[in-house]
Scaffold this motif. Structure first.
Motif, PDB file in Angstrom:
ATOM      1  N   PRO A   1       6.891  -8.255   4.587  1.00 11.74           N
ATOM      2  CA  PRO A   1       6.148  -7.451   3.602  1.00 11.74           C
ATOM      3  C   PRO A   1       4.680  -7.824   3.469  1.00 11.74           C
ATOM      4  O   PRO A   1       3.835  -6.938   3.307  1.00 11.74           O
ATOM      5  CB  PRO A   1       6.916  -7.682   2.296  1.00 11.74           C
ATOM      6  N   GLU A   2       4.338  -9.119   3.549  1.00 14.11           N
ATOM      7  CA  GLU A   2       2.944  -9.505   3.363  1.00 14.11           C
ATOM      8  C   GLU A   2       2.068  -9.018   4.518  1.00 14.11           C
ATOM      9  O   GLU A   2       0.965  -8.497   4.304  1.00 14.11           O
ATOM     10  CB  GLU A   2       2.833 -11.029   3.213  1.00 14.11           C
TER      11      GLU A   2
ATOM     12  N   GLY B   1      -1.460   1.795  -0.300  1.00 18.07           N
ATOM     13  CA  GLY B   1      -1.734   0.604  -1.103  1.00 18.07           C
ATOM     14  C   GLY B   1      -0.818  -0.562  -0.784  1.00 18.07           C
ATOM     15  O   GLY B   1       0.322  -0.395  -0.354  1.00 18.07           O
ATOM     16  N   ASP B   2      -1.345  -1.785  -1.039  1.00 13.20           N
ATOM     17  CA  ASP B   2      -0.616  -3.017  -0.749  1.00 13.20           C
ATOM     18  C   ASP B   2       0.744  -3.050  -1.436  1.00 13.20           C
ATOM     19  O   ASP B   2       1.769  -3.337  -0.809  1.00 13.20           O
ATOM     20  CB  ASP B   2      -1.426  -4.230  -1.207  1.00 13.20           C
ATOM     21  N   GLU B   3       0.740  -2.794  -2.737  1.00  8.61           N
ATOM     22  CA  GLU B   3       1.969  -2.953  -3.511  1.00  8.61           C
ATOM     23  C   GLU B   3       3.055  -1.982  -3.060  1.00  8.61           C
ATOM     24  O   GLU B   3       4.228  -2.355  -2.955  1.00  8.61           O
ATOM     25  CB  GLU B   3       1.675  -2.760  -5.006  1.00  8.61           C
TER      26      GLU B   3
ATOM     27  N   ALA C   1      -1.602  -2.307   6.332  1.00  3.34           N
ATOM     28  CA  ALA C   1      -1.820  -1.032   5.652  1.00  3.34           C
ATOM     29  C   ALA C   1      -3.179  -1.010   4.975  1.00  3.34           C
ATOM     30  O   ALA C   1      -3.886   0.016   4.979  1.00  3.34           O
ATOM     31  CB  ALA C   1      -0.709  -0.794   4.634  1.00  3.34           C
ATOM     32  N   ARG C   2      -3.575  -2.162   4.415  1.00  2.00           N
ATOM     33  CA  ARG C   2      -4.880  -2.243   3.753  1.00  2.00           C
ATOM     34  C   ARG C   2      -5.999  -2.071   4.778  1.00  2.00           C
ATOM     35  O   ARG C   2      -6.989  -1.381   4.525  1.00  2.00           O
ATOM     36  CB  ARG C   2      -5.011  -3.580   3.036  1.00  2.00           C
ATOM     37  N   GLU C   3      -5.835  -2.656   5.960  1.00  2.00           N
ATOM     38  CA  GLU C   3      -6.856  -2.550   7.003  1.00  2.00           C
ATOM     39  C   GLU C   3      -6.932  -1.131   7.564  1.00  2.00           C
ATOM     40  O   GLU C   3      -8.023  -0.636   7.883  1.00  2.00           O
ATOM     41  CB  GLU C   3      -6.559  -3.545   8.123  1.00  2.00           C
TER      42      GLU C   3
END
Length: 337
Positions: A147-148, A185-187, A154-156
């Motif tokens: 997940p991290e 988004g990250d979350e 995804a953020r990049e």
């Protein structure tokens, strides 16, 4: 005429004589199973079948299983439902037409170098790597371990992303909750990976999970399916038809022996109902049919790869508007049965 068995047998003989007809569909309903006519019917039809061993004979009859089995032993494909008999006959005609053609002098679009198939069943990532070598690309995507990392990727990418489980043991990812679309988004991505991991491991506890694929969402287009099957009886053949969730629902498929040329691939596309969507249905933009034809032709040349026989399927292959090419959104390679 159903009572005049001799006349019926003679008429069937005339129908099947020579090369005018390669098959016959016969409807007798309940008459063929009537006690007074049953043995006569069986004898007449069995004689007709024995005289034409190379021709397909379908029989629509309402009879007990043991009676139907005797007709099957005599060489008939037996159906209770006449429409199913005719549908089966039509399918065989279409398949035969697809195989009965001469290759064009123009060869198929082949990859620069042949290679061995991946060992065993390949994951989507392995299959897409082979497709990229052929020139059939997909969305920008990265395999993430957890997940991290998925959240960071995804953020990049900074766009809406799709998330899919990566496993050579899971062929239909949507059926086990292994696909999530339109994540931002990250979350949201981190939570989707954690939830997907739990779902997939619960549904397929023995599956080898190699990570999670984060990819950019593909632009709009028309989803199709292209595939290569390697059969011990027929040899290698290529399939094209409606893709995504419509592939099995519509059964809208064209078939050719592999390899196929680009013009032959265009003819395959034109045979299907989805060709109307590709041409631009009700004001929609026309799809890149030329890129699709090249993809079909190129993939058909995989039949000549070394090693054990393998099947490959790209479903869906998204055909973008004219001039923009195609994108492989999912793919599978497996040893041929």
């Amino acid at each position: 005429m159903l009572n005049q068995l001799g006349d019926f047998g003679h008429a069937l003989d005339i129908l099947l004589e020579g090369d005018h007809y390669a098959s016959a569909a016969i409807f007798v309903g309940m008459a063929g199973a009537a006690p007074a006519l049953r043995e006569g019917w069986l004898e007449t039809l069995a004689k007709a079948a024995a005289k034409r061993p190379g021709k397909w004979l379908g029989l629509s009859i309402l009879a007990r299983p043991e009676i139907a089995a005797r007709y099957e032993d005599a060489g008939f494909a037996v159906f209770e439902d006449t429409s199913r008999m005719l549908t089966a006959q039509a399918a065989l005609v279409r398949i035969a037409a697809g195989f009965d053609r001469e290759h064009s002098a123009q060869g198929p679009a082949t990859p620069r170098e042949s290679r061995a198939w991946p060992p065993g069943t390949a994951s989507e990532v392995d299959a897409k790597q082979l497709l990229r070598e052929l020139g059939i690309t997909g969305p920008v995507e990265v395999v993430c371990s957890g997940p991290e990392e998925a959240a960071r990727v995804a953020r990049e990418l900074n766009v809406a992303v799709a998330l899919k489980v990566v496993s050579p043991d899971i062929q239909h990812k949507t059926e086990v909750g292994g696909v999530a679309l339109g994540l931002r988004g990250d979350e949201q991505v981190r939570a989707a990976v954690e939830a997907m991991d739990a779902r997939v491991r619960a549904a397929c506890p023995a599956a080898q999970i190699r990570g999670y694929l984060v990819s950019t969402m593909a632009p709009d287009g028309t989803d199709v399916m292209i595939g290569l099957r390697q059969d011990p009886a027929f040899g290698a053949f290529v399939l094209f038809g409606a893709g995504g969730i419509l592939a099995e629902l519509l059964g809208d498929v064209a078939i050719r022996l592999a390899p196929v040329t680009v013009p032959e691939a265009r003819a395959m596309i034109a045979e299907t109902r989805i060709s109307k969507l590709l041409a631009g249905w009700r004001g929609a933009p026309a799809a890149d049919v030329e890129a699709l034809a090249r993809a079909i032709s190129t993939m058909s040349a995989c039949a000549e790869y070394s090693g054990e026989r393998h099947d490959i399927e790209v479903n869906p292959l998204r055909v973008l508007p004219e001039g923009r090419g195609v994108l492989a959104l999912d793919a599978l390679i497996a040893r041929s049965a």
